[in-house]
Enzyme design. Structure first.
Site, PDB file in Angstrom:
ATOM      1  CG  HIS A   1       8.098   0.123   2.577  1.00  0.00           C
ATOM      2  ND1 HIS A   1       7.983   1.490   2.421  1.00  0.00           N
ATOM      3  CD2 HIS A   1       7.389  -0.163   3.690  1.00  0.00           C
ATOM      4  CE1 HIS A   1       7.247   1.997   3.404  1.00  0.00           C
ATOM      5  NE2 HIS A   1       6.862   1.004   4.176  1.00  0.00           N
TER       6      HIS A   1
ATOM      7  CE1 TYR B   1      -2.945   3.800   2.639  1.00  0.00           C
ATOM      8  CE2 TYR B   1      -2.267   5.632   1.232  1.00  0.00           C
ATOM      9  CZ  TYR B   1      -2.290   5.011   2.468  1.00  0.00           C
ATOM     10  OH  TYR B   1      -1.686   5.614   3.542  1.00  0.00           O
TER      11      TYR B   1
ATOM     12  CD1 TRP C   1       2.547  -1.370   0.563  1.00  0.00           C
ATOM     13  CD2 TRP C   1       2.869   0.753  -0.057  1.00  0.00           C
ATOM     14  NE1 TRP C   1       3.542  -0.848   1.357  1.00  0.00           N
ATOM     15  CE2 TRP C   1       3.761   0.444   1.002  1.00  0.00           C
ATOM     16  CE3 TRP C   1       2.873   2.032  -0.605  1.00  0.00           C
ATOM     17  CZ2 TRP C   1       4.668   1.380   1.508  1.00  0.00           C
ATOM     18  CZ3 TRP C   1       3.777   2.970  -0.112  1.00  0.00           C
ATOM     19  CH2 TRP C   1       4.657   2.640   0.937  1.00  0.00           C
TER      20      TRP C   1
ATOM     21  CE  LYS D   1      -1.013   2.104   5.928  1.00  0.00           C
ATOM     22  NZ  LYS D   1      -0.027   3.159   6.297  1.00  0.00           N
ATOM     23  CG  HIS D   2       0.004  -1.948   2.605  1.00  0.00           C
ATOM     24  ND1 HIS D   2      -0.603  -0.804   2.140  1.00  0.00           N
ATOM     25  CD2 HIS D   2       1.010  -1.540   3.426  1.00  0.00           C
ATOM     26  CE1 HIS D   2       0.026   0.268   2.642  1.00  0.00           C
ATOM     27  NE2 HIS D   2       0.994  -0.164   3.429  1.00  0.00           N
TER      28      HIS D   2
ATOM     29  CD  GLU E   1       4.575  -2.706   4.781  1.00  0.00           C
ATOM     30  OE1 GLU E   1       4.111  -2.733   3.623  1.00  0.00           O
ATOM     31  OE2 GLU E   1       4.689  -1.659   5.443  1.00  0.00           O
TER      32      GLU E   1
END
Length: 252
Positions: free
Chosen positions: A71, A82, A74, A132-133, A129
């Site tokens: 996934h 977060y 994070w 965003k992270h 991914e």
């Protein structure tokens, strides 16, 4: 034997990737364990907990039938909250091109097999991914590199996520405890948690949908930067989203 092999593999994977980042002292503390609130290139803050997250997708199925899939990685603020999408100027959407330009073709091949989108759009998934992270991991900001080349941190991020994933074989750890995909069997939350805690060294987050196991999150604190720092397993910061009994683990 299984636990020892996993532990040795994890140790070799978590010691570094020889990135071109600034050198960090081995005497620095672990993220989340320090009272410091100053982000530096050697101290992950505010996202001091890093979560390697995995999927078990069955409708539709993704990835090999005997492996979970990636996934992401994070940053978490050490308390279950977060930040997200921290730098729009680096929210790249051409991940494949970036990795190919950096000569990371083997990494890209691995991602195409183990980091797959449920709708078949891997490129968009990877970009999501990263944007965003990945952009919220402060220790891989461009300023933290020596002799920085454009988008260097992007390749390092994806390489690190894959390295962590390779040391966390969720399917094998569950199978070693007699927990295998089945259309008829069900399992308890405690049994699943115990199997994965034994591998990881700390409790994990388990996610379910309609009583079916489909997610696991492995939590770490880091000493140094997120790429070649030292990763230490820590207990989950989030309560599991699965029932205590009757959990289904259906085949792909």
């Amino acid at each position: 034997m299984f636990q020892s092999a996993v532990a040795l593999a994890a140790m070799s994977l978590l010691t570094g990737t020889n990135a071109d980042l600034q050198t960090c002292s081995t005497n620095s503390g672990y993220s989340c364990a320090s009272s410091s609130t100053t982000p530096t290139c050697c101290f992950n803050y505010p996202g001091g907990a890093l979560l390697q997250t995995q999927f078990w997708d069955t409708s539709p199925s993704t990835g090999p039938s005997t492996s979970w899939t990636i996934h992401g990685l994070w940053p978490d603020n050490c308390d279950g909250t977060y930040e997200s999408s921290c730098d729009s100027s680096r929210a790249y959407t051409n991940i494949t091109d970036i990795l190919q330009t950096q000569g990371r073709d083997d990494l890209l091949d691995y991602m195409d097999e183990y980091w797959v989108d449920i709708n078949g759009d891997n490129e968009s998934f990877w970009a999501h991914e990263w944007g965003k992270h990945g952009t919220c991991i402060n220790t891989i900001d461009p300023d933290c590199y020596q002799g920085y080349t454009a988008q260097e941190e992007v390749g390092d991020f994806f390489e690190k996520v894959v390295d962590l994933f390779k040391g966390l074989d969720t399917y094998k750890a569950l199978a070693a405890a007699g927990i295998t995909p089945s259309t008829s069997k069900t399992y308890t939350l405690s049994a699943i948690q115990s199997a994965l805690t034994e591998m990881h060294g700390a409790s994990v987050y388990l996610g379910c949908s309609s009583g079916k196991l489909n997610q696991v999150w492995y939590f770490y604190n880091v000493q140094g930067n997120a790429i070649d720092g030292s990763y230490k397993a820590v207990k989950t910061l989030t309560n599991s989203g699965c029932p205590s009994t009757g959990i289904k683990y259906v085949p792909k």
